[in-house]
Scaffold this motif. Structure first.
Motif: not given
Length: 265
Positions: A134-150, A152-159
């Protein structure tokens, strides 16, 4: 003289009892028993146990035998949890809860010489793997998905990092803990995707009940971002890209790059 012999005898008994208690306590207390493994994973001097708790399990039971036959019955088994505080790579304090519950369930199910039975060290590695996925997934969420999604949108997702082909065999955990990258400072999604220890992949999951709370415009943007997310993941991980994405009904994708693990596990 007899008095001194009695004192000596009881002193020996006391020392034996103390030694037995220490051995029992040592083997059941993972932060003490596996201090070297904790040092290797979290960093020497970078972690400490802040609390511990013994709980009853709903997943396995033990038979309690009593001299009164009517009192002999199955009772919930016990397991232990330890809260470990450490400083992460961002300089922030995190607390992870590490438990021997999975080991106790496994050892209750499989006999001593079963190839499916976890050793305590393997079960500890499984705990660290699950938490770090989950730590590795959070990094993907922050560094990759976070540049694409708002936000609020990112808060809907688990990676998080998951795996195919069922649970890894116990021997995989013995190999994983020896990997030089398997430390809290070095673990990334890329390391999991590139290893040939098992068929790991990145799971990105949007929860419907959270998505429903977004505005129609936010939902449209989230769903419309699927292609951009795929492109970003393939650019970040190259031929090792391996993912399964679900953003909503009709908005899902799977991909395995040329070098993603393809072996038999």
């Amino acid at each position: 003289m007899k008095h001194l012999k009695k004192i000596g005898f009881f002193s020996v008994l006391l020392l034996i009892a103390a030694a037995v208690f220490f051995i029992w306590f040592f083997f059941r207390t993972w932060p003490l028993r596996f201090h070297a493994e904790f040092d290797s994973f979290f960093g020497k001097g970078n972690w400490k146990q802040v609390s511990s708790e013994t709980k009853e399990s709903f997943m396995y039971s033990v038979y309690h035998r009593s001299s009164i036959s009517s009192l002999s019955k199955n009772r919930p088994g016990l397991f232990h949890e330890w809260d470990i505080a450490f400083t992460n790579r961002s300089g922030e304090t995190e607390i992870w809860t590490i438990s021997d519950h999975t080991m106790r369930i496994n050892q209750d199910k499989y006999w001593l010489l079963s190839p499916n039975r976890y050793s305590a060290r393997q079960a500890l590695t499984l705990e660290l793997m699950d938490l770090s996925s989950y730590m590795a997934g959070d990094q993907v969420l922050d560094e990759i998905l976070g540049t694409i999604l708002s936000d609020r949108e990112a808060d809907c997702i688990d990676a998080y990092i998951s795996y195919r082909h069922g649970n890894p065999p116990p021997g995989m955990y013995s190999r994983l803990i020896r990997e030089p990258w398997f430390t809290v400072d070095r673990i990334t999604a890329a390391e999991y995707l590139q290893t040939d220890l098992y068929d790991f992949y990145l799971r990105i999951l949007a929860y419907n009940y959270k998505v429903e709370k977004l505005t129609p415009g936010e939902q449209a943007h989230l769903f419309g971002s699927l292609e951009e997310i795929e492109e970003a993941l393939q650019e970040a991980f190259g031929e090792y890209a391996d993912y399964d994405i679900y953003l909503g009904e009709g908005y899902a994708a799977e991909f395995s790059g040329n070098k993603a693990a393809q072996g038999q596990f």
